[in-house]
Design a protein around this motif. Structure first.
Motif, PDB file in Angstrom:
ATOM      1  N   PRO A 296       0.813  -1.222   0.000  1.00 57.92           N
ATOM      2  CA  PRO A 296       0.000   0.000   0.000  1.00 57.92           C
ATOM      3  C   PRO A 296       0.842   1.266   0.000  1.00 57.92           C
ATOM      4  CG  PRO A 296      -0.868  -1.592   1.561  1.00 57.92           C
ATOM      5  CD  PRO A 296       0.438  -2.146   1.084  1.00 57.92           C
ATOM      6  N   ARG A 297       0.509   2.187  -0.891  1.00 56.68           N
ATOM      7  CA  ARG A 297       1.185   3.476  -0.903  1.00 56.68           C
ATOM      8  C   ARG A 297       0.652   4.336   0.233  1.00 56.68           C
ATOM      9  NH1 ARG A 297       1.527   0.292  -5.588  1.00 56.68           N
ATOM     10  NH2 ARG A 297       3.028   1.186  -7.034  1.00 56.68           N
ATOM     11  N   LYS A 298       1.519   5.126   0.794  1.00 57.24           N
ATOM     12  CA  LYS A 298       1.067   6.072   1.801  1.00 57.24           C
ATOM     13  C   LYS A 298       0.304   7.180   1.109  1.00 57.24           C
ATOM     14  CE  LYS A 298       4.856   5.284   5.060  1.00 57.24           C
ATOM     15  NZ  LYS A 298       6.014   5.903   5.780  1.00 57.24           N
ATOM     16  N   SER A 299      -0.832   7.571   1.702  1.00 59.84           N
ATOM     17  CA  SER A 299      -1.600   8.673   1.112  1.00 59.84           C
ATOM     18  C   SER A 299      -0.765   9.941   1.226  1.00 59.84           C
ATOM     19  CB  SER A 299      -2.937   8.848   1.827  1.00 59.84           C
ATOM     20  OG  SER A 299      -2.746   9.008   3.207  1.00 59.84           O
ATOM     21  N   SER A 300      -0.600  10.608   0.117  1.00 59.75           N
ATOM     22  CA  SER A 300       0.275  11.780   0.072  1.00 59.75           C
ATOM     23  C   SER A 300      -0.303  12.821  -0.866  1.00 59.75           C
ATOM     24  CB  SER A 300       1.668  11.373  -0.411  1.00 59.75           C
ATOM     25  OG  SER A 300       2.477  12.512  -0.635  1.00 59.75           O
ATOM     26  N   TRP A 301      -0.126  14.087  -0.499  1.00 58.87           N
ATOM     27  CA  TRP A 301      -0.633  15.185  -1.322  1.00 58.87           C
ATOM     28  C   TRP A 301       0.028  15.216  -2.695  1.00 58.87           C
ATOM     29  CZ3 TRP A 301      -4.718  18.106   0.146  1.00 58.87           C
ATOM     30  CH2 TRP A 301      -5.083  18.042   1.499  1.00 58.87           C
ATOM     31  N   LYS A 302       1.236  14.647  -2.815  1.00 67.89           N
ATOM     32  CA  LYS A 302       1.940  14.729  -4.101  1.00 67.89           C
ATOM     33  C   LYS A 302       1.237  13.915  -5.187  1.00 67.89           C
ATOM     34  CE  LYS A 302       5.195  10.897  -3.323  1.00 67.89           C
ATOM     35  NZ  LYS A 302       6.623  10.539  -3.167  1.00 67.89           N
ATOM     36  N   TYR A 303       0.372  12.981  -4.783  1.00 68.67           N
ATOM     37  CA  TYR A 303      -0.327  12.143  -5.760  1.00 68.67           C
ATOM     38  C   TYR A 303      -1.640  12.756  -6.248  1.00 68.67           C
ATOM     39  CZ  TYR A 303       2.757   8.312  -4.242  1.00 68.67           C
ATOM     40  OH  TYR A 303       3.829   7.523  -3.957  1.00 68.67           O
ATOM     41  N   ILE A 304      -2.121  13.786  -5.565  1.00 71.22           N
ATOM     42  CA  ILE A 304      -3.451  14.331  -5.869  1.00 71.22           C
ATOM     43  C   ILE A 304      -3.562  14.686  -7.346  1.00 71.22           C
ATOM     44  CG2 ILE A 304      -5.038  16.256  -5.416  1.00 71.22           C
ATOM     45  CD1 ILE A 304      -4.758  14.230  -3.136  1.00 71.22           C
ATOM     46  N   GLY A 305      -4.676  14.332  -7.966  1.00 72.58           N
ATOM     47  CA  GLY A 305      -4.854  14.655  -9.383  1.00 72.58           C
ATOM     48  C   GLY A 305      -6.234  14.333  -9.912  1.00 72.58           C
ATOM     49  N   PRO A 306      -6.612  13.043  -9.988  1.00 73.59           N
ATOM     50  CA  PRO A 306      -7.928  12.701 -10.545  1.00 73.59           C
ATOM     51  C   PRO A 306      -9.079  13.369  -9.796  1.00 73.59           C
ATOM     52  CG  PRO A 306      -6.543  10.754 -10.409  1.00 73.59           C
ATOM     53  CD  PRO A 306      -5.796  11.847  -9.709  1.00 73.59           C
ATOM     54  N   GLY A 307      -8.949  13.545  -8.488  1.00 73.56           N
ATOM     55  CA  GLY A 307      -9.997  14.219  -7.728  1.00 73.56           C
ATOM     56  C   GLY A 307     -10.173  15.666  -8.148  1.00 73.56           C
ATOM     57  N   ILE A 308      -9.047  16.336  -8.412  1.00 76.84           N
ATOM     58  CA  ILE A 308      -9.110  17.719  -8.904  1.00 76.84           C
ATOM     59  C   ILE A 308      -9.842  17.754 -10.239  1.00 76.84           C
ATOM     60  CG2 ILE A 308      -7.716  19.640  -9.750  1.00 76.84           C
ATOM     61  CD1 ILE A 308      -7.647  19.320  -6.721  1.00 76.84           C
ATOM     62  N   VAL A 309      -9.552  16.770 -11.083  1.00 75.57           N
ATOM     63  CA  VAL A 309     -10.197  16.705 -12.400  1.00 75.57           C
ATOM     64  C   VAL A 309     -11.706  16.522 -12.259  1.00 75.57           C
ATOM     65  CG1 VAL A 309     -10.388  15.351 -14.520  1.00 75.57           C
ATOM     66  CG2 VAL A 309      -8.130  15.877 -13.577  1.00 75.57           C
ATOM     67  N   VAL A 310     -12.118  15.589 -11.387  1.00 78.97           N
ATOM     68  CA  VAL A 310     -13.554  15.323 -11.259  1.00 78.97           C
ATOM     69  C   VAL A 310     -14.274  16.491 -10.604  1.00 78.97           C
ATOM     70  CG1 VAL A 310     -13.619  14.138  -9.008  1.00 78.97           C
ATOM     71  CG2 VAL A 310     -15.187  13.440 -10.801  1.00 78.97           C
ATOM     72  N   ALA A 311     -13.601  17.188  -9.686  1.00 78.59           N
ATOM     73  CA  ALA A 311     -14.219  18.363  -9.063  1.00 78.59           C
ATOM     74  C   ALA A 311     -14.409  19.482 -10.076  1.00 78.59           C
ATOM     75  CB  ALA A 311     -13.366  18.846  -7.895  1.00 78.59           C
ATOM     76  N   ALA A 312     -13.364  19.726 -10.891  1.00 79.56           N
ATOM     77  CA  ALA A 312     -13.445  20.794 -11.887  1.00 79.56           C
ATOM     78  C   ALA A 312     -14.488  20.495 -12.945  1.00 79.56           C
ATOM     79  CB  ALA A 312     -12.075  20.996 -12.544  1.00 79.56           C
ATOM     80  N   THR A 313     -14.614  19.213 -13.312  1.00 75.35           N
ATOM     81  CA  THR A 313     -15.574  18.830 -14.347  1.00 75.35           C
ATOM     82  C   THR A 313     -16.998  18.846 -13.829  1.00 75.35           C
ATOM     83  OG1 THR A 313     -13.887  17.384 -15.318  1.00 75.35           O
ATOM     84  CG2 THR A 313     -16.147  17.050 -16.036  1.00 75.35           C
ATOM     85  N   GLY A 314     -17.185  18.371 -12.599  1.00 71.68           N
ATOM     86  CA  GLY A 314     -18.533  18.180 -12.077  1.00 71.68           C
ATOM     87  C   GLY A 314     -19.263  19.454 -11.737  1.00 71.68           C
ATOM     88  N   VAL A 315     -18.528  20.513 -11.377  1.00 72.95           N
ATOM     89  CA  VAL A 315     -19.184  21.769 -11.013  1.00 72.95           C
ATOM     90  C   VAL A 315     -19.247  22.670 -12.238  1.00 72.95           C
ATOM     91  CG1 VAL A 315     -19.126  23.794  -9.520  1.00 72.95           C
ATOM     92  CG2 VAL A 315     -18.329  21.591  -8.651  1.00 72.95           C
TER      93      VAL A 315
END
Length: 436
Positions: free
Chosen positions: A17-36
Motif C-alpha cells: 500500500p502506498r502512503k496517502s500523500s498530497w503529491k499524488y493528488i490529481g484525478p480528484g481535482i479533475v472530477v471536481a473541476a468537471t462536475g461543477v
C-alpha cells in the motif's frame, strides 16, 4: 515502485500500500473541476438568494454524499482491476442498452450546452467582438484539439490551473461580500423552510453530481493507479475533490445570501444567471471584480467542457471495447486497468469518434431550438443516470464480483443507499418538471 507483496482478488500482482500523500493528488481535482458547472453555481446562488444561510447544512451533506459515491467508483476500479462499464455489463444486457442510448443522446445535447456556457463569459468580457455562436464554436474546437493531442498528464495540469482560478475567484467574491459568520454556523443546523425542499435536494444531489462521477475511476486508472495498493491514495484524492466542491458551494451560498437575499435580486435560471451576477458585482464592487468573476465563470465552464470531452470519451471507448468483444472478455481488453490501457484508449478510434460527436453535431443546435422530443428523452435519461450509478455500485460492491476485503461496509452501504434514494426522488421531480 514498491516490491510486490500480494495479489489482488483478480490474481493481479499488488504492490505494498502506498502512503496517502498530497503529491499524488490529481484525478480528484479533475472530477471536481468537471462536475461543477455554471448551472450548478447558479442553482446554489438562487438557493442562497431565497433562503439565505438556512440551507448551509444541505451543502455539507451533499459533499459527504459525493465523497461516498466517487469513492465507491474508484474502489471498484482499484479492487477488481475492471472498469465500471465492465461491472455494469456483468449485471445484464439492460445496462448496455441504457448506457448506449444515454451516452449518445446525452453527448449530443451536452455538447451544445457546454459550448454555449463557455462562450457566455467571453461575450460578456468582449461585448464588441463576435457573438455567442462564434465563441461557442471556438471553445468547442479548442476543447477538441486539446483533448485530441494531449495525454492525461497535461490534461490534469490544465484542469488543476482552471480549478485554481475557480477556487480563488469564488472564495474572493465570497470574502468581498463579507459573510455573516454567525448565520453561517447557524445554517449547519438542519432546517427546512417552507418551499425549500426541492432546493435542499438539489444542493445535496445536484452540484458536482453528473456522469463525470462515473468517469472518476477511469481517471484514477489514467493516473497510473491500477490496483488496491493505491486505495489510501485514491481516498485522500477523492476527499480533496469533494471538500473543494463543498467550498465552492458554501462560497456561492454566501454570495447568494449576502448579495442577493437582502435585496431580493432575481437571477435568470441556467448559465445566464451568472451574467446577471456579474452585473450586480459591477454595481456593488466595480468593473474589476465583475471581470475577475467572468474569468472564473469561464474557468468553471471550460473545465467542465474539456473534462467531459476527455472523461466520457474514455468511458465510451471502454464501452465499445467491451461491446465488440464480449466473449473475449479480459483476453482482449484485459490488461489490468492502468495508465497504459488509458493511453491506448485515448488513441483509439472510439475515443476520437466520441470526441467528434461531442463537438460537431451539437453545433447545429446553436442555430436551432432543441427539438421537443429530444429534450424530453434527454431529460428522462439524464434524470435516471445518478440513481443508476448509485444503485448499480451498491449492487456491484456487495457481490462476489468485488474481493471480500473491499466490499461495502455498513457505512458505505448506508451512504450509497441514501444516495440512491435521494437521486430517485430528484429523478422523479426532474421528470415531473419536463415540458411534457
Amino acid at each position: 515502485m514498491a516490491e510486490t507483496s500480494a495479489t489482488t482478488g483478480t490474481g493481479e500482482p499488488a504492490s505494498r500500500p502506498r502512503k496517502s500523500s498530497w503529491k499524488y493528488i490529481g484525478p480528484g481535482i479533475v472530477v471536481a473541476a468537471t462536475g461543477v458547472g455554471a448551472g450548478d453555481l447558479v442553482a446554489t446562488l438562487i438557493a442562497g438568494s431565497k433562503f439565505g444561510y438556512t440551507l448551509m447544512w444541505a451543502a455539507v451533506i451533499g459533499c459527504v454524499v459525493k465523497i461516498s459515491l466517487a469513492e465507491a467508483a474508484g474502489r471498484w476500479h482499484l479492487a477488481t482491476g475492471r472498469t465500471l462499464f465492465d461491472g455494469w455489463r456483468s449485471l445484464g444486457p439492460w445496462t448496455t442498452v441504457y448506457f448506449a442510448v444515454y451516452v449518445v443522446l446525452w453527448g449530443f445535447l451536452y455538447g451544445a450546452t457546454a459550448m454555449s456556457s463557455s462562450a457566455l463569459p467571453i461575450v460578456a468580457l468582449f461585448p464588441d467582438g463576435p457573438g455567442l455562436k462564434f465563441w461557442a464554436i471556438v471553445t468547442g474546437l479548442i476543447g477538441l484539439a486539446f483533448v485530441w493531442f494531449n495525454r492525461y498528464a497535461v490534461f490534469e495540469k490544465v484542469m488543476t490551473v482552471l480549478i485554481g482560478i475557480m477556487f480563488v475567484v469564488v472564495v474572493y467574491v465570497a470574502a468581498r461580500v463579507v459573510p455573516d459568520v454567525g448565520a453561517s454556523f447557524a445554517g449547519l443546523l438542519p432546517v427546512l423552510p417552507d418551499g425549500s425542499l426541492l432546493y435542499t435536494l438539489g444542493l445535496i444531489g445536484g452540484v458536482g453530481g453528473t456522469i463525470t462521477m462515473a468517469a472518476y475511476g477511469y481517471w484514477v486508472n489514467a493516473k497510473g493507479w491500477s490496483n488496491s495498493s493505491w486505495m489510501k491514495v485514491m481516498r485522500l484524492d477523492n476527499r480533496v475533490a469533494y471538500i473543494t466542491t463543498g467550498v465552492f458551494v458554501v462560497a456561492m451560498l454566501i454570495v447568494g445570501a449576502e448579495l442577493l437575499h437582502a435585496s431580493q435580486t432575481a437571477l435568470t435560471s441556467g448559465d445566464r444567471g451568472l451574467i446577471d451576477l456579474g452585473k450586480v458585482l459591477e454595481d456593488r464592487f466595480g468593473a474589476g471584480t465583475a471581470k475577475l468573476f467572468l474569468v472564473g465563470f469561464f474557468a468553471t465552464s471550460f473545465s467542465s467542457l474539456i473534462g467531459v470531452w476527455h472523461g466520457v470519451s474514455l468511458m465510451f471507448a471502454d464501452f465499445v471495447e467491451r461491446f465488440r468483444a464480449p466473449a473475449a472478455g479480459r483476453a482482449k481488453t484485459g490488461e489490468h486497468e492502468g495508465a497504459d490501457v488509458a493511453e491506448r484508449r485515448q488513441r483509439s478510434l472510439p475515443f476520437r469518434a466520441y470526441l467528434l460527436w461531442l463537438t460537431f453535431p451539437p453545433m447545429t443546435l446553436l442555430w436551432l431550438d432543441e427539438p421537443f422530443g429530444l429534450v424530453i428523452a434527454y431529460g428522462v435519461l439524464g434524470a435516471f443516470f445518478m440513481p443508476f450509478l448509485a444503485l448499480t455500485l451498491l449492487w456491484l460492491l456487495n457481490s462476489s464480483r468485488t474481493p471480500g476485503e473491499w466490499r461495502d461496509g455498513w457505512v458505505s452501504n448506508g451512504m450509497l443507499a441514501l444516495s440512491g434514494l435521494l437521486f430517485v426522488v430528484l429523478c422523479v421531480q426532474q421528470v415531473r418538471e419536463l415540458p411534457w
